[in-house]
Design a protein around this motif. Structure first.
Motif, short mmCIF file in Angstrom:
data_model
loop_
_atom_site.label_atom_id
_atom_site.label_comp_id
_atom_site.label_asym_id
_atom_site.label_seq_id
_atom_site.Cartn_x
_atom_site.Cartn_y
_atom_site.Cartn_z
N VAL A 70 13.93 7.53 7.22
CA VAL A 70 14.17 6.34 6.39
C VAL A 70 15.12 6.79 5.30
O VAL A 70 14.78 7.62 4.47
CB VAL A 70 12.85 5.78 5.79
CG1 VAL A 70 13.14 4.58 4.90
CG2 VAL A 70 11.88 5.40 6.89
N GLU A 71 16.34 6.26 5.31
CA GLU A 71 17.41 6.80 4.50
C GLU A 71 17.37 6.45 3.03
O GLU A 71 17.80 7.23 2.19
CB GLU A 71 18.76 6.38 5.08
CG GLU A 71 19.02 7.00 6.44
CD GLU A 71 20.36 6.60 7.03
OE1 GLU A 71 21.12 5.86 6.37
OE2 GLU A 71 20.65 7.04 8.14
N LYS A 72 16.86 5.28 2.68
CA LYS A 72 16.88 4.91 1.26
C LYS A 72 15.50 4.42 0.84
O LYS A 72 14.70 3.97 1.64
CB LYS A 72 17.93 3.83 1.00
CG LYS A 72 17.66 2.53 1.70
CD LYS A 72 18.72 1.49 1.35
CE LYS A 72 18.33 0.16 1.99
NZ LYS A 72 19.10 -0.94 1.55
N VAL A 128 0.84 -1.20 0.00
CA VAL A 128 0.00 0.00 0.00
C VAL A 128 0.87 1.25 0.00
O VAL A 128 0.69 2.15 -0.82
CB VAL A 128 -0.97 0.01 1.21
CG1 VAL A 128 -1.62 1.38 1.37
CG2 VAL A 128 -2.03 -1.07 1.05
N ALA A 129 1.83 1.31 0.91
CA ALA A 129 2.68 2.49 1.01
C ALA A 129 3.47 2.73 -0.26
O ALA A 129 3.60 3.88 -0.71
CB ALA A 129 3.62 2.35 2.21
N VAL A 130 3.99 1.69 -0.87
CA VAL A 130 4.73 1.84 -2.13
C VAL A 130 3.83 2.40 -3.22
O VAL A 130 4.24 3.29 -3.97
CB VAL A 130 5.39 0.50 -2.56
CG1 VAL A 130 5.90 0.58 -3.99
CG2 VAL A 130 6.51 0.13 -1.60
N ALA A 151 3.76 -0.10 7.11
CA ALA A 151 3.59 0.90 6.04
C ALA A 151 4.48 2.12 6.30
O ALA A 151 5.03 2.71 5.37
CB ALA A 151 2.13 1.32 5.94
N GLN A 152 4.64 2.48 7.56
CA GLN A 152 5.44 3.65 7.93
C GLN A 152 6.91 3.50 7.57
O GLN A 152 7.61 4.49 7.42
CB GLN A 152 5.31 3.90 9.44
CG GLN A 152 6.00 5.15 9.91
CD GLN A 152 5.38 6.42 9.36
OE1 GLN A 152 4.17 6.59 9.39
NE2 GLN A 152 6.19 7.32 8.86
N LYS A 153 7.37 2.29 7.38
CA LYS A 153 8.79 2.05 7.11
C LYS A 153 9.18 2.29 5.65
O LYS A 153 10.34 2.15 5.29
CB LYS A 153 9.19 0.62 7.50
CG LYS A 153 8.89 0.26 8.94
CD LYS A 153 9.56 1.17 9.93
CE LYS A 153 9.31 0.69 11.34
NZ LYS A 153 8.98 1.73 12.27
N VAL A 154 8.23 2.65 4.81
CA VAL A 154 8.51 2.95 3.41
C VAL A 154 8.86 4.43 3.28
O VAL A 154 8.10 5.29 3.75
CB VAL A 154 7.30 2.59 2.51
CG1 VAL A 154 7.53 3.04 1.08
CG2 VAL A 154 7.03 1.10 2.57
N TYR A 203 11.29 0.34 -2.09
CA TYR A 203 10.03 0.09 -2.77
C TYR A 203 9.93 -1.31 -3.36
O TYR A 203 8.90 -1.69 -3.90
CB TYR A 203 9.82 1.11 -3.89
CG TYR A 203 9.90 2.56 -3.44
CD1 TYR A 203 9.66 2.93 -2.12
CD2 TYR A 203 10.21 3.56 -4.33
CE1 TYR A 203 9.74 4.24 -1.71
CE2 TYR A 203 10.28 4.89 -3.93
CZ TYR A 203 10.05 5.22 -2.63
OH TYR A 203 10.11 6.52 -2.23
N ASP A 204 10.99 -2.08 -3.29
CA ASP A 204 11.02 -3.40 -3.90
C ASP A 204 10.41 -4.42 -2.94
O ASP A 204 10.93 -4.66 -1.86
CB ASP A 204 12.46 -3.78 -4.23
CG ASP A 204 12.57 -5.06 -5.04
OD1 ASP A 204 11.55 -5.75 -5.23
OD2 ASP A 204 13.69 -5.35 -5.48
#
Length: 166
Positions: free
Chosen positions: A143-145, A49-51, A75-78, A148-149
Motif C-alpha cells: 500500500v503505497e500511501k 479500526v485499522a486507522v 481493514a487490510q487496505k490501510v 487514513y482519511d
C-alpha cells in the motif's frame, strides 16, 4: 491496553458481547461501530479500526462481519495494517509472532463467541519475535500511501443515508 473494534450490521450483537468481555478484563475499547442491525457499508468500519491501530490510538484492532472476509479485506487496505482472518488460536499466534499482525478478523457466523474470545486473548498476549522486519516492511510497502482519511467513504455514506442500497 486499548483495542479498536468494528463490525457490520449482521454481527453487532457479537461485537457488543466482545466489548463487554474486553471491558471485564480491564481493556479500554474504541467502538468504531456499527451500533445497530440496520444494513450498512462494512468497509467504513474495517477502515476505522485499522486507522485507529496504525495511528497508535489503539494497540490492536478487531473486525467482525458474517464471514470475516469483507471487513478483514477492507481493514487490510490501510497502510500499516497487518490483518489476519482467524478461525483458530494457532493462526492468530503465528500472525502475531511472525508477521506482527495488529488487527484480527472474525466471521461471526463462522465461529462461536467463546472461541473468538480465546483467539483474541491469545492474539494480544503473543509477541512479535522480531525475525521478519524486512519481510514486514516489504508487505507494508504494497500500500503505497497513507489512506487514513475516512472522507473516502463520504459518497458511500451519503448513498446509504439516502436509501440507495436496500
Amino acid at each position: 491496553m486499548r483495542i479498536a473494534i468494528g463490525c457490520d450490521h449482521i454481527v453487532t450483537d457479537i461485537k457488543d458481547k466482545i466489548i463487554e468481555m474486553l471491558k471485564a478484563n480491564k481493556i479500554e475499547v474504541i467502538d468504531c461501530g456499527t451500533n445497530d442491525f440496520k444494513r450498512t457499508h462494512y468497509p467504513i468500519y474495517g477502515h476505522q479500526v485499522a486507522v485507529n491501530v496504525v495511528t497508535k490510538k489503539a494497540d490492536f484492532g478487531i473486525v467482525i462481519c458474517g464471514t470475516g472476509v469483507g471487513i478483514t479485506n477492507s481493514a487490510q487496505k490501510v497502510k500499516g495494517a497487518r490483518v489476519v482472518l482467524a478461525k483458530d488460536v494457532l493462526t492468530a499466534i503465528d500472525a502475531r509472532q511472525k508477521y506482527d499482525a495488529n488487527v484480527v478478523g472474525f466471521g461471526g457466523r463462522i465461529i462461536g463467541i467463546g472461541l473468538m474470545y480465546e483467539i483474541i486473548e491469545s492474539f494480544i498476549e503473543a509477541k512479535y519475535l522480531g525475525k521478519n522486519d524486512a519481510l514486514i516492511n516489504q508487505i507494508d510497502s504494497i500500500v503505497e500511501k497513507e489512506n487514513y482519511d475516512s472522507k473516502i467513504f463520504d459518497d458511500e455514506k451519503h448513498k446509504w443515508d439516502q436509501g440507495f442500497y436496500n
